[in-house]
Design a protein around this motif. Structure first.
Motif, PDB file in Angstrom:
ATOM      1  N   ASN A 233      -3.129 -27.771 -56.376  1.00  9.01           N
ATOM      2  CA  ASN A 233      -2.306 -27.497 -57.568  1.00  9.01           C
ATOM      3  C   ASN A 233      -2.785 -26.300 -58.383  1.00  9.01           C
ATOM      4  O   ASN A 233      -2.476 -26.207 -59.577  1.00  9.01           O
ATOM      5  CB  ASN A 233      -2.238 -28.745 -58.459  1.00  9.01           C
ATOM      6  CG  ASN A 233      -1.568 -29.905 -57.761  1.00  9.01           C
ATOM      7  OD1 ASN A 233      -0.411 -29.832 -57.374  1.00  9.01           O
ATOM      8  ND2 ASN A 233      -2.310 -30.986 -57.560  1.00  9.01           N
ATOM      9  N   LYS A 234      -3.504 -25.386 -57.755  1.00 11.37           N
ATOM     10  CA  LYS A 234      -4.071 -24.279 -58.513  1.00 11.37           C
ATOM     11  C   LYS A 234      -3.030 -23.189 -58.788  1.00 11.37           C
ATOM     12  O   LYS A 234      -1.926 -23.183 -58.253  1.00 11.37           O
ATOM     13  CB  LYS A 234      -5.293 -23.716 -57.782  1.00 11.37           C
ATOM     14  CG  LYS A 234      -6.514 -24.625 -57.915  1.00 11.37           C
ATOM     15  CD  LYS A 234      -7.796 -23.962 -57.486  1.00 11.37           C
ATOM     16  CE  LYS A 234      -9.001 -24.816 -57.864  1.00 11.37           C
ATOM     17  NZ  LYS A 234     -10.267 -24.217 -57.408  1.00 11.37           N
ATOM     18  N   ASP A 235      -3.439 -22.242 -59.629  1.00 13.58           N
ATOM     19  CA  ASP A 235      -2.493 -21.224 -60.088  1.00 13.58           C
ATOM     20  C   ASP A 235      -2.005 -20.333 -58.958  1.00 13.58           C
ATOM     21  O   ASP A 235      -0.870 -19.843 -59.001  1.00 13.58           O
ATOM     22  CB  ASP A 235      -3.133 -20.377 -61.187  1.00 13.58           C
ATOM     23  CG  ASP A 235      -3.208 -21.101 -62.517  1.00 13.58           C
ATOM     24  OD1 ASP A 235      -2.492 -22.114 -62.682  1.00 13.58           O
ATOM     25  OD2 ASP A 235      -3.967 -20.664 -63.397  1.00 13.58           O
ATOM     26  N   PHE A 236      -2.818 -20.081 -57.938  1.00 11.58           N
ATOM     27  CA  PHE A 236      -2.349 -19.221 -56.857  1.00 11.58           C
ATOM     28  C   PHE A 236      -1.178 -19.873 -56.130  1.00 11.58           C
ATOM     29  O   PHE A 236      -0.284 -19.175 -55.634  1.00 11.58           O
ATOM     30  CB  PHE A 236      -3.489 -18.853 -55.904  1.00 11.58           C
ATOM     31  CG  PHE A 236      -3.779 -19.846 -54.811  1.00 11.58           C
ATOM     32  CD1 PHE A 236      -3.253 -19.675 -53.532  1.00 11.58           C
ATOM     33  CD2 PHE A 236      -4.598 -20.946 -55.044  1.00 11.58           C
ATOM     34  CE1 PHE A 236      -3.535 -20.579 -52.516  1.00 11.58           C
ATOM     35  CE2 PHE A 236      -4.876 -21.853 -54.036  1.00 11.58           C
ATOM     36  CZ  PHE A 236      -4.336 -21.669 -52.774  1.00 11.58           C
ATOM     37  N   VAL A 237      -1.172 -21.202 -56.070  1.00 15.65           N
ATOM     38  CA  VAL A 237      -0.032 -21.913 -55.495  1.00 15.65           C
ATOM     39  C   VAL A 237       1.185 -21.768 -56.411  1.00 15.65           C
ATOM     40  O   VAL A 237       2.279 -21.420 -55.967  1.00 15.65           O
ATOM     41  CB  VAL A 237      -0.365 -23.405 -55.274  1.00 15.65           C
ATOM     42  CG1 VAL A 237       0.867 -24.160 -54.780  1.00 15.65           C
ATOM     43  CG2 VAL A 237      -1.514 -23.572 -54.286  1.00 15.65           C
ATOM     44  N   VAL A 249       2.751 -29.741 -55.361  1.00 15.15           N
ATOM     45  CA  VAL A 249       2.185 -30.577 -54.295  1.00 15.15           C
ATOM     46  C   VAL A 249       2.517 -30.020 -52.920  1.00 15.15           C
ATOM     47  O   VAL A 249       1.638 -29.903 -52.054  1.00 15.15           O
ATOM     48  CB  VAL A 249       2.662 -32.039 -54.423  1.00 15.15           C
ATOM     49  CG1 VAL A 249       2.120 -32.873 -53.261  1.00 15.15           C
ATOM     50  CG2 VAL A 249       2.198 -32.640 -55.747  1.00 15.15           C
ATOM     51  N   ALA A 250       3.777 -29.664 -52.688  1.00 17.55           N
ATOM     52  CA  ALA A 250       4.158 -29.156 -51.368  1.00 17.55           C
ATOM     53  C   ALA A 250       3.389 -27.883 -51.025  1.00 17.55           C
ATOM     54  O   ALA A 250       2.885 -27.725 -49.901  1.00 17.55           O
ATOM     55  CB  ALA A 250       5.669 -28.894 -51.327  1.00 17.55           C
ATOM     56  N   GLY A 251       3.283 -26.979 -51.988  1.00 17.90           N
ATOM     57  CA  GLY A 251       2.530 -25.751 -51.746  1.00 17.90           C
ATOM     58  C   GLY A 251       1.058 -26.030 -51.497  1.00 17.90           C
ATOM     59  O   GLY A 251       0.420 -25.379 -50.650  1.00 17.90           O
ATOM     60  N   SER A 252       0.504 -26.991 -52.216  1.00 15.28           N
ATOM     61  CA  SER A 252      -0.905 -27.354 -52.023  1.00 15.28           C
ATOM     62  C   SER A 252      -1.140 -27.926 -50.634  1.00 15.28           C
ATOM     63  O   SER A 252      -2.151 -27.624 -49.978  1.00 15.28           O
ATOM     64  CB  SER A 252      -1.339 -28.368 -53.085  1.00 15.28           C
ATOM     65  OG  SER A 252      -1.251 -27.830 -54.380  1.00 15.28           O
ATOM     66  N   LEU A 253      -0.209 -28.764 -50.168  1.00 12.32           N
ATOM     67  CA  LEU A 253      -0.346 -29.346 -48.831  1.00 12.32           C
ATOM     68  C   LEU A 253      -0.256 -28.277 -47.750  1.00 12.32           C
ATOM     69  O   LEU A 253      -1.008 -28.301 -46.771  1.00 12.32           O
ATOM     70  CB  LEU A 253       0.727 -30.407 -48.608  1.00 12.32           C
ATOM     71  CG  LEU A 253       0.611 -31.673 -49.460  1.00 12.32           C
ATOM     72  CD1 LEU A 253       1.805 -32.582 -49.223  1.00 12.32           C
ATOM     73  CD2 LEU A 253      -0.690 -32.422 -49.180  1.00 12.32           C
ATOM     74  N   ASN A 271      -3.751 -35.161 -55.092  1.00 13.04           N
ATOM     75  CA  ASN A 271      -2.730 -36.028 -54.499  1.00 13.04           C
ATOM     76  C   ASN A 271      -3.274 -36.596 -53.196  1.00 13.04           C
ATOM     77  O   ASN A 271      -3.096 -36.014 -52.123  1.00 13.04           O
ATOM     78  CB  ASN A 271      -1.445 -35.233 -54.274  1.00 13.04           C
ATOM     79  CG  ASN A 271      -1.001 -34.513 -55.543  1.00 13.04           C
ATOM     80  OD1 ASN A 271      -1.307 -33.334 -55.739  1.00 13.04           O
ATOM     81  ND2 ASN A 271      -0.311 -35.220 -56.419  1.00 13.04           N
ATOM     82  N   VAL A 272      -3.933 -37.749 -53.301  1.00  7.34           N
ATOM     83  CA  VAL A 272      -4.754 -38.240 -52.196  1.00  7.34           C
ATOM     84  C   VAL A 272      -3.914 -38.694 -51.005  1.00  7.34           C
ATOM     85  O   VAL A 272      -4.134 -38.256 -49.874  1.00  7.34           O
ATOM     86  CB  VAL A 272      -5.673 -39.378 -52.675  1.00  7.34           C
ATOM     87  CG1 VAL A 272      -6.486 -39.937 -51.509  1.00  7.34           C
ATOM     88  CG2 VAL A 272      -6.599 -38.881 -53.774  1.00  7.34           C
ATOM     89  N   ARG A 273      -2.959 -39.589 -51.240  1.00 11.02           N
ATOM     90  CA  ARG A 273      -2.215 -40.145 -50.106  1.00 11.02           C
ATOM     91  C   ARG A 273      -1.483 -39.051 -49.333  1.00 11.02           C
ATOM     92  O   ARG A 273      -1.509 -39.032 -48.094  1.00 11.02           O
ATOM     93  CB  ARG A 273      -1.220 -41.194 -50.592  1.00 11.02           C
ATOM     94  CG  ARG A 273      -0.435 -41.840 -49.462  1.00 11.02           C
ATOM     95  CD  ARG A 273       0.463 -42.945 -49.948  1.00 11.02           C
ATOM     96  NE  ARG A 273       1.219 -43.521 -48.844  1.00 11.02           N
ATOM     97  CZ  ARG A 273       2.067 -44.529 -48.962  1.00 11.02           C
ATOM     98  NH1 ARG A 273       2.253 -45.092 -50.133  1.00 11.02           N
ATOM     99  NH2 ARG A 273       2.721 -44.988 -47.910  1.00 11.02           N
ATOM    100  N   GLU A 274      -0.837 -38.145 -50.040  1.00 14.32           N
ATOM    101  CA  GLU A 274      -0.115 -37.068 -49.371  1.00 14.32           C
ATOM    102  C   GLU A 274      -1.066 -36.179 -48.562  1.00 14.32           C
ATOM    103  O   GLU A 274      -0.748 -35.767 -47.439  1.00 14.32           O
ATOM    104  CB  GLU A 274       0.628 -36.213 -50.399  1.00 14.32           C
ATOM    105  CG  GLU A 274       1.707 -36.949 -51.166  1.00 14.32           C
ATOM    106  CD  GLU A 274       1.208 -37.597 -52.448  1.00 14.32           C
ATOM    107  OE1 GLU A 274       2.045 -37.844 -53.336  1.00 14.32           O
ATOM    108  OE2 GLU A 274      -0.006 -37.847 -52.548  1.00 14.32           O
ATOM    109  N   SER A 275      -2.234 -35.905 -49.121  1.00  8.74           N
ATOM    110  CA  SER A 275      -3.202 -35.045 -48.437  1.00  8.74           C
ATOM    111  C   SER A 275      -3.806 -35.741 -47.227  1.00  8.74           C
ATOM    112  O   SER A 275      -3.998 -35.118 -46.169  1.00  8.74           O
ATOM    113  CB  SER A 275      -4.302 -34.623 -49.418  1.00  8.74           C
ATOM    114  OG  SER A 275      -3.754 -33.939 -50.517  1.00  8.74           O
TER     115      SER A 275
END
Length: 304
Positions: A233-237, A249-253, A271-275
């Motif tokens: 969830n960082k700013d580059f995302v 979340v989608a970008g982080s994944l 986002n533990v479960r998704e990751s």
């Protein structure tokens, strides 16, 4: 599945087993998920949602239940701001560490050696130093324990701003910094099997620099150590996609999967479960793990 394993990415640390406290984490054919629990009123992502002790403990327990391999407990955010007294930081993190340590490996996110000592005494098995061992006493603390250490790349003094960060070669300079700080850790007595490196996504870097660092992540494999990425969830995302903090979340994944395929072995996430699902799926594709069940287009059992 041997062919699939043979085709898997070669970016595995020379020692694929990380020692965390009395446990061993085998990273040869598995990606570890480190869950984030911030006991701070002003945290970057959850904005104080787990500031209360019971909320922090519940979040950590839920993370282990959702499949996290480690839980990282922090009491002070990385971003610039007024100093938090060491005693207050200890009061924030130690009770959470003490409650969660029986459930699994717990990390403490701190750059203060005094906090690390208290957390290790309470059961922490990893120290996550986002300042790259800014204070060499941290290396002594970890060396005198059986904890592991995460050495991150960041250039500014703790909790201060680095205006307009510049790199002639961001990957080369990050690698040189990490190599130097790992040498310091070893000089102070920390064995390599207890050292993890983190290139520091967004830490004193702008979005273009972080994207280049991510794109060329596999070049850090020459360090020969397990690689952790903290990109959730960082700013580059957000800047890459034009998404606000609550919609990354989608970008982080996607970034996590890319990093996993280019050398990362530990991913630090909100986002533990998704990751967990994303990384376990990558393991299945690579042939590192069997599917949980097999039914599709297969003959039902008993109908032979």
């Amino acid at each position: 599945m041997t062919d699939a394993v043979d085709r898997a990415p070669a970016h595995v640390a020379a020692s694929a087993v990380l020692r965390v406290g009395g446990r061993e984490l085998d990273l040869a054919r598995r990606f570890a998920v480190m869950a984030i629990v911030n006991r701070t009123p002003d945290s970057f992502y959850d904005r104080g949602r787990t500031d209360a002790l019971d909320a922090a403990v519940r979040a950590g327990a839920a993370a282990f239940e959702a499949g996290a391999d480690l839980v990282d407990v922090g009491g002070v955010k990385f971003a610039p701001g007024p100093p938090v007294p060491v005693d207050e930081e200890i009061e924030r993190v130690v009770p959470v560490v003490r409650e969660l340590a029986p459930l699994g490996p717990v990390s403490v996110d701190t750059f203060h050696p005094e906090v690390a000592v208290a957390a290790i005494d309470a059961g922490a098995s990893v120290v996550n130093d986002t300042t790259g061992i800014h204070d060499p006493r941290m290396a002594d603390v970890v060396a005198d324990s059986d904890a592991a250490i995460v050495v991150a790349h960041s250039l500014a003094a703790p909790r201060t701003q680095l205006p307009l960060p510049h790199y002639d070669d961001v990957v080369g300079e990050v690698a040189a910094f990490l190599r130097e700080r790992v040498a310091l850790a070893e000089e102070h007595g920390i064995p390599r099997e207890r050292i993890v490196v983190d290139p520091g996504h967004d830490l004193n870097k702008n979005t273009l620099q972080t994207l280049e660092l991510t794109r060329r992540l596999d070049e850090l494999g020459d360090l020969g150590l397990p690689l952790l990425v903290a990109l959730s969830n960082k700013d580059f995302v957000g800047e890459s996609l034009g998404r606000d903090r609550d919609d990354r979340v989608a970008g982080s994944l996607a970034a996590a999967v890319y990093c996993a395929l280019h050398g990362a072995r530990i991913v630090r996430v909100h986002n533990v479960r998704e990751s967990v699902d994303a990384l376990r799926m990558v393991e299945a594709i690579l042939g590192w793990r069997q599917p949980v069940r097999l039914r599709h287009n297969l003959r039902p059992e008993g109908n032979g």
